[in-house]
Design a protein around this motif. Structure first.
Motif, mmCIF file in Angstrom:
data_model
loop_
_atom_site.group_PDB
_atom_site.id
_atom_site.type_symbol
_atom_site.label_atom_id
_atom_site.label_comp_id
_atom_site.label_asym_id
_atom_site.label_seq_id
_atom_site.Cartn_x
_atom_site.Cartn_y
_atom_site.Cartn_z
ATOM 1 N N LEU A 97 2.760 0.235 -11.314
ATOM 2 C CA LEU A 97 1.397 0.173 -10.761
ATOM 3 C C LEU A 97 0.563 -0.875 -11.488
ATOM 4 O O LEU A 97 -0.151 -1.664 -10.851
ATOM 5 C CB LEU A 97 0.708 1.535 -10.871
ATOM 6 N N GLN A 98 0.654 -0.883 -12.805
ATOM 7 C CA GLN A 98 -0.084 -1.888 -13.580
ATOM 8 C C GLN A 98 0.358 -3.294 -13.182
ATOM 9 O O GLN A 98 -0.466 -4.192 -13.032
ATOM 10 C CB GLN A 98 0.122 -1.672 -15.082
ATOM 11 N N ARG A 107 1.788 6.338 -7.177
ATOM 12 C CA ARG A 107 0.708 7.197 -7.680
ATOM 13 C C ARG A 107 1.130 8.669 -7.724
ATOM 14 O O ARG A 107 0.596 9.441 -8.508
ATOM 15 C CB ARG A 107 -0.538 7.045 -6.818
ATOM 16 N N CYS A 108 2.074 9.061 -6.879
ATOM 17 C CA CYS A 108 2.543 10.454 -6.841
ATOM 18 C C CYS A 108 3.483 10.776 -7.994
ATOM 19 O O CYS A 108 3.769 11.938 -8.247
ATOM 20 C CB CYS A 108 3.268 10.724 -5.522
ATOM 21 N N SER A 109 3.963 9.764 -8.682
ATOM 22 C CA SER A 109 4.922 9.970 -9.769
ATOM 23 C C SER A 109 4.219 10.065 -11.114
ATOM 24 O O SER A 109 3.190 9.444 -11.340
ATOM 25 C CB SER A 109 5.915 8.805 -9.809
ATOM 26 N N SER A 110 4.803 10.843 -12.004
ATOM 27 C CA SER A 110 4.245 10.962 -13.349
ATOM 28 C C SER A 110 5.063 10.174 -14.376
ATOM 29 O O SER A 110 4.807 10.269 -15.565
ATOM 30 C CB SER A 110 4.188 12.435 -13.761
ATOM 31 N N GLU A 157 0.830 -1.204 0.000
ATOM 32 C CA GLU A 157 0.000 0.000 0.000
ATOM 33 C C GLU A 157 0.866 1.256 0.000
ATOM 34 O O GLU A 157 0.585 2.226 -0.711
ATOM 35 C CB GLU A 157 -0.946 -0.001 1.203
ATOM 36 N N SER A 183 4.039 4.198 -13.660
ATOM 37 C CA SER A 183 2.757 3.740 -14.206
ATOM 38 C C SER A 183 2.810 2.242 -14.521
ATOM 39 O O SER A 183 1.877 1.497 -14.196
ATOM 40 C CB SER A 183 2.429 4.538 -15.462
ATOM 41 N N GLU A 194 2.404 1.565 -3.461
ATOM 42 C CA GLU A 194 1.397 2.020 -4.412
ATOM 43 C C GLU A 194 1.138 3.515 -4.244
ATOM 44 O O GLU A 194 1.053 4.258 -5.230
ATOM 45 C CB GLU A 194 0.106 1.234 -4.230
ATOM 46 N N SER A 195 1.064 3.980 -3.022
ATOM 47 C CA SER A 195 0.838 5.396 -2.755
ATOM 48 C C SER A 195 1.982 6.237 -3.318
ATOM 49 O O SER A 195 1.752 7.280 -3.936
ATOM 50 C CB SER A 195 0.713 5.609 -1.241
ATOM 51 N N HIS A 235 -1.009 -4.382 -9.801
ATOM 52 C CA HIS A 235 -2.433 -4.723 -9.853
ATOM 53 C C HIS A 235 -2.705 -6.016 -10.623
ATOM 54 O O HIS A 235 -3.755 -6.620 -10.465
ATOM 55 C CB HIS A 235 -3.231 -3.568 -10.458
#
Length: 154
Positions: free
Chosen positions: A135-136, A124-127, A117, A132, A120-121, A139
């Motif tokens: 994260l995929q 999510r803050c990164s561009s 968690e 990305s 993942e947090s 999941h």
């Protein structure tokens, strides 16, 4: 590399290769080096590397009790990979001038779920595309705890 002396001694090296698929052509090898020791430690062993734009972060364990990391600039690595004139022996090169940092103890003793968690947090803050993709991946991969695994066999 592991030295067979009484004292556990791990030595490392960088290498550079050309090619996009095996077999790769190794074009440079750095001299051997040891990771910076922590006062009173017996041995250090590398367990991770992350390549960034301006260097690499090397993570390593110390005496099987704590984890540390250090950042080595790409310039320093290039210097280590440069052809050497004279002796071609690969004597140990020290990275002692680079200050290692201990990884936060908050990473230890938490459940896998809590660590995922938190990861993942952060992602999510990164561009970045890498974040990305990570994260995929997180999941898409199912995971179970050790307790859940052991419960299947009880």
């Amino acid at each position: 590399l592991y030295s067979g002396s009484r004292r556990k001694k791990y030595e490392f090296f960088f290498y550079k290769f050309k090619g996009h698929s095996p077999p790769f052509n190794i074009v440079a090898i750095s001299p051997l080096f040891e990771l910076p020791s922590i006062k009173g430690s017996q041995f250090q062993y590398g367990h991770g590397i992350c390549v960034e734009q301006d260097g690499v972060i090397i993570t390593y364990g110390v005496d099987d009790s704590t984890s540390w990391y250090l950042k080595v600039s790409l310039q320093r690595i290039q210097e280590m990979l440069a052809p050497r004139h004279g002796s071609q022996s690969y004597s140990a090169v020290s990275l002692e001038a680079i200050v290692p940092v201990e990884l936060s103890s908050e990473l230890f003793g938490r459940s896998l779920n809590m660590n995922l968690e938190k990861m993942e947090s952060s992602l999510r803050c990164s561009s970045s595309d890498i974040a990305s993709n990570a994260l995929q991946f997180l999941h898409s991969v199912p995971y179970v705890t050790l307790d859940e695994c052991f419960a299947q066999f009880s």
